[in-house]
Design an enzyme around this catalytic site. Structure first.
Site, PDB file in Angstrom:
ATOM      1  N   LYS A  45      -6.171   9.186  -9.793  1.00  0.00           N
ATOM      2  CA  LYS A  45      -5.729   7.891  -9.271  1.00  0.00           C
ATOM      3  C   LYS A  45      -4.215   7.873  -9.052  1.00  0.00           C
ATOM      4  CE  LYS A  45      -5.759   2.916 -10.301  1.00  0.00           C
ATOM      5  NZ  LYS A  45      -6.323   2.238  -9.134  1.00  0.00           N
ATOM      6  N   CYS A 139      -3.656   2.187   0.889  1.00  0.00           N
ATOM      7  CA  CYS A 139      -4.009   0.940   0.200  1.00  0.00           C
ATOM      8  C   CYS A 139      -3.519  -0.271   0.984  1.00  0.00           C
ATOM      9  CB  CYS A 139      -3.425   0.925  -1.202  1.00  0.00           C
ATOM     10  SG  CYS A 139      -4.527   1.705  -2.363  1.00  0.00           S
ATOM     11  N   LYS A 177      -3.900  10.750   3.188  1.00  0.00           N
ATOM     12  CA  LYS A 177      -5.023   9.801   3.184  1.00  0.00           C
ATOM     13  C   LYS A 177      -4.711   8.659   4.143  1.00  0.00           C
ATOM     14  CE  LYS A 177      -8.210   7.363   0.128  1.00  0.00           C
ATOM     15  NZ  LYS A 177      -8.643   7.196  -1.273  1.00  0.00           N
TER      16      LYS A 177
END
Lengths: 433, 445
Positions: A45, A139, A177
């Site tokens: 994470k 995010c 990502k």
């Protein structure tokens, strides 16, 4: 038993099933148990820069969409990156990697947009012997308000710049990502490639409000009467993720760029679909948050059996196999004609095909007084809606017209392949040569 | 308590209070919210759904199930009650396997229909528990209608007439309204005083005056009613029972099954209700099943249903038959009683096996005897009491159209009228349809 060993950008893992950067990979305890359960790799994470830890909300972090049987179909979260001290995470990463040499361990990172910040954290991660890093440009909530996460991922120039910084400052492979919260997924992928990325991973979560509390008049999850948009994931997002993976896989500018597929992977079949569309491996989160780590056993046996049945000896035999068949609408064969066929032996006479076709489509299904449903071929445009709404799998099928057979709707016999680019109704059709 | 299942003869208190309470508890406990949502999700929302066609009251089943699935059970209940004001009772007692659930496409697909009955109960229970009444009565029309019989047909008719603004007087011979709902159904199907609660809830529509203890031909005549009202509806049921026509039928403990069921329903303490150690029930319908099962639940050791035709021909649904056998009742098909033995009270019944013959059923020479401390007869019912001055069709009141009798301004429906199939739900449909016909007739007058 097929060999599921996978090498992704030089990182080896015993199978292509990795856990995505998310709550399940936030600490040593979880990651060790995930490896014990059989997961081939883990993306730890997201770590932030050294300093006071990130603060999370103390109310609900997740919102959900359920089926009627309360099967979790979609999950939304407003959790931030790890809220544990950097030192603790790095120590645990090093210990876990030391004990699990055969498993992939990639570390997700998100720090402010300065080269020094990235340089500093990359050095710390290298000391753990982790296999690589993944840059969290995805995010969509919280961190994005501070100029990180999807705030970077939505600007291709920033992606390229940060990726280049990272490649210049570490020997580790770099995965970028990507956020799906953009208009064209090919642009950030191209930027990552220009910056030197070894791979991209996608999709991160989709900006969303899962539902509205109709008593509080507030979005859910609701904290003290307020809510905010969060990142949507789980089975519901899989079709969006599949398309984005395919777009990158078939884009000439990024063709061959390794892809780690993410987005609603729940079963071996989901994983195989992502891989067929070009993903070298997959990352899973919501499914383990719903069912626990054990599901990987089904993914391993399912993918292995499938590969055996297909005669694939390596996952690389599967990766990208469907990419050549993803094309643009304009290249679809307009002379390919099918008609719906209802199997009277399988029909349970619910009439859903009739309601769908009669009310909303082409009035191509007839209903008799004794509830026998038949297709009117002279009206059927082969849209497939009846197949999709029929509750009995295999009851309605699409029959391909035989060569030369006359389409009762158009009165024309089936002909050889022809697409929109040469169609007479297309103003920009090229003249036949 | 000294009695047990083995106590000879007819005795009360064969089981202790705890066993009795468990035996007579709700036979099909209600669905919880979550169960209901899962059950509702199984509905395919069929086009022109077969379940609706199969329902005698034509409830829009897919719509009410979708309303449950979307968390609006009270809207679902309004959908049900708009067609069937006794939807609460019907949810409990309808032979759904022969009606809506039998027609469900999922029955055809996988032998497991959507649980329509249980879902209907879920919705109706919610609305009734909320109090109040879902419908508002129209402005009074000044018309007066007499409804005779406060069973399913009469209640349904009275409610619809009152809803339309007519003034209804609802007469019933018994102390309580409800008819078979109150006196005739197995206790475990409608526990907790449901029948009376339903009547009270139904009467909240207003405009219905209930007169109890008033029997046609005893307290008043049909002519009296016709003179005092603009229309009369007869929903008087079938108060008489068919006899076996055998010697020994006058012996003690040879009883109509309906009497036994009625006493059981009205008993304040089931431990005080006597039942035989050996009980024999003759018949093949719901009444036979209800009497047999409840005998067993009261503590009878051996309970046997004997039916003259094959088991497949029993009027009781397969579900009910299975419930009986699962409760420990033995079913002997293809046999008919030929003699009753006893001194004072019945002791034994002799049966002959039957076979189909050219002129119908015929008896074979093979016989057997069953011990019987009680013999309950359930071989059909007939109109009782003073014959009404109306044309009959067989043993029932002749009707045409929506329950019109041979007399002007007199309608009939439910079990007493010809047609129908002796189901609660059919009686409700007939009562409702008669009310609409009376309404049309009064408006046109």
């Amino acid at each position: 038993m097929a060999d599921l060993n996978t090498t992704f950008i030089g990182i080896k893992s015993p199978n292509p099933f990795w856990l995505a950067s998310a709550p399940p990979t936030d600490k040593e305890y979880n990651v060790r148990r995930a490896y014990q359960a059989g997961w081939g790799g883990v993306v730890w994470k997201t770590l932030g820069e050294d300093g006071p830890p990130v603060v999370n909300v103390n109310g609900p972090r997740y919102g959900a969409i359920w089926g009627a049987d309360r099967r979790l179909l979609g999950l939304n979260n407003i959790e931030l990156i790890t809220d544990r001290p950097l030192e603790v995470n790095l120590r645990e990463i090093k210990q876990v990697k030391r004990d699990w040499r055969d498993r992939a361990l990639v570390v997700s990172l998100m720090v402010p947009c300065t080269e020094d910040s990235w340089k500093a954290i990359l050095k710390r991660v290298e000391e753990t012997d982790a296999d690589g890093v993944e840059l969290n440009f995805g995010c969509p909530h919280g961190m994005a308000e501070r100029g990180m996460g999807s705030a970077v991922g939505q600007v291709p120039e920033y992606i390229e710049m940060v990726t280049r910084w990272c490649k210049e400052n570490t020997r580790m492979p770099v995965i970028v990502k990507l956020t799906p919260n953009i208009a064209d997924i090919r642009k950030p992928a191209e930027a990552a490639l220009r910056g030197g990325a070894d791979a991209v991973s996608l999709i991160n979560t989709i900006n969303s409000i899962t539902s509205v509390d109709l008593d509080l008049f507030a979005p859910q999850p609701t904290l003290d009467g307020k809510g905010t948009h969060g990142g949507y994931c789980g089975p519901a997002v899989k079709p969006i993720a599949l398309n984005m993976v395919a777009e990158i896989a078939r884009n000439p500018a990024t063709r061959g760029l390794p892809i780690s597929g993410i987005g609603g992977v729940t079963t071996w079949r989901d994983a195989a679909e992502f891989m067929a569309l070009g993903a070298g491996n997959v990352q899973v989160c919501t499914a383990v948050m719903t069912y626990g780590f054990k599901i990987v056993q089904e993914m391993i046996s399912g993918l292995s059996d499938y590969m055996d049945a297909k005669g694939f000896t390596s996952t690389s035999d599967l990766v990208g196999r469907a990419v050549p068949n993803v094309t643009d609408w304009q290249y679809l064969n307009l002379n390919y004609v099918t008609k719906a066929v209802i199997s009277q032996a399988d029909c349970i006479k619910c009439g859903r095909c009739y309601a769908a076709c009669e009310d909303t489509s082409h009035q191509a299904i007839a209903m008799s007084a004794d509830r026998v449903f038949t297709v009117k071929e002279e009206e059927c445009v082969a849209c497939n809606l009846c197949v999709d709404v029929c509750p009995v799998a295999g009851c309605i099928t699409m029959r391909e017209l035989a060569p030369g057979e006359v389409d009762k709707r158009t009165g024309r016999a089936t002909a050889a392949y022809a697409n929109w680019t040469t169609h007479p109704n297309n103003p920009s059709a090229r003249a036949a040569e | 308590m000294t009695n047990s299942q083995l106590t000879p003869g007819v005795a009360a208190g064969r089981l202790d209070a705890a066993h009795l309470a468990a035996n007579f508890a709700d036979v099909a406990p209600p669905l919880g919210m979550y169960e209901a949502r899962v059950a509702a999700d199984r509905c395919y929302f069929c086009f022109d759904a077969p379940c609706v066609t199969a329902c005698p009251t034509s409830i829009d089943i897919p719509l009410f199930i979708r309303q449950i699935a979307t968390d609006t059970p009270e809207a679902a209940a309004r959908t049900i009650f708009a067609q069937n004001i006794l939807g609460g009772t019907c949810a409990r007692v309808c032979p759904t396997e022969n009606l809506c659930e039998g027609a469900c496409v999922r029955e055809a697909a996988e032998g497991k229909p959507v649980e329509i009955g249980a879902l209907q109960r879920f919705a109706t229970d919610r609305l009734m528990a909320a109090g109040g009444h879902p419908f508002t009565r129209a402005a009074p029309t000044g018309r007066k209608v007499a409804v005779v019989g406060a069973g399913p047909a009469g209640l349904s008719c009275a409610h619809r007439l009152a809803l339309l603004g007519h003034a209804v007087t609802l007469y019933d011979a018994r102390p309580k309204a409800g008819g078979l709902n109150e006196y005739g159904l197995a206790a475990y199907k409608v526990p907790g005083g449901f029948a009376q609660a339903e009547v009270e809830w139904l009467l909240k529509i207003g405009g219905i005056a209930v007169v109890s203890g008033w029997a046609l031909g005893r307290e008043g005549s049909l002519d009296d009613l016709r003179a005092g009202h603009d229309a009369v509806f007869l929903g008087i049921g079938l108060g008489g029972v068919n006899a076996l026509g055998l010697a020994g039928e006058q012996l003690d403990q040879v009883l109509p099954a309906t009497d036994f069921i009625r006493e059981l329903r009205q008993a304040s303490d089931l431990a005080q209700l006597p039942v035989g150690r050996d009980v024999v029930v003759v018949g093949g319908g719901m009444t036979a099943i209800d009497a047999a099962v409840q005998s067993k639940l009261l503590g009878a050791e051996n309970v046997t249903i004997v039916y003259r035709r094959s088991q497949a021909e029993m009027p009781a649904s397969r579900h009910e038959q299975d419930h009986a056998t699962a409760s420990g009742v033995k079913i002997i098909p293809n046999a008919a009683p030929v003699a009753i033995f006893g001194a004072g009270a019945v002791r034994e019944v002799e049966f002959a096996y039957t076979r189909p013959g050219p002129k119908g059923l015929e008896l074979t020479s093979q016989t057997f005897r069953l011990k019987a401390d009680q013999l309950f007869t359930a071989i059909g019912q007939r109109l009782a009491g003073t014959p009404v001055p109306l044309a009959l069709d067989g043993n029932k009141i002749a009707v045409t159209g929506a329950g019109r009798t041979s007399l002007p301004n007199v309608w009939a429906g439910g079990d007493c009228a010809v047609g129908g199939d002796d189901l609660t739900v059919t009686a409700v449909a007939e009562g409702r349809d008669v009310a609409m016909d009376i309404h049309a007739s009064l408006k046109g007058a």
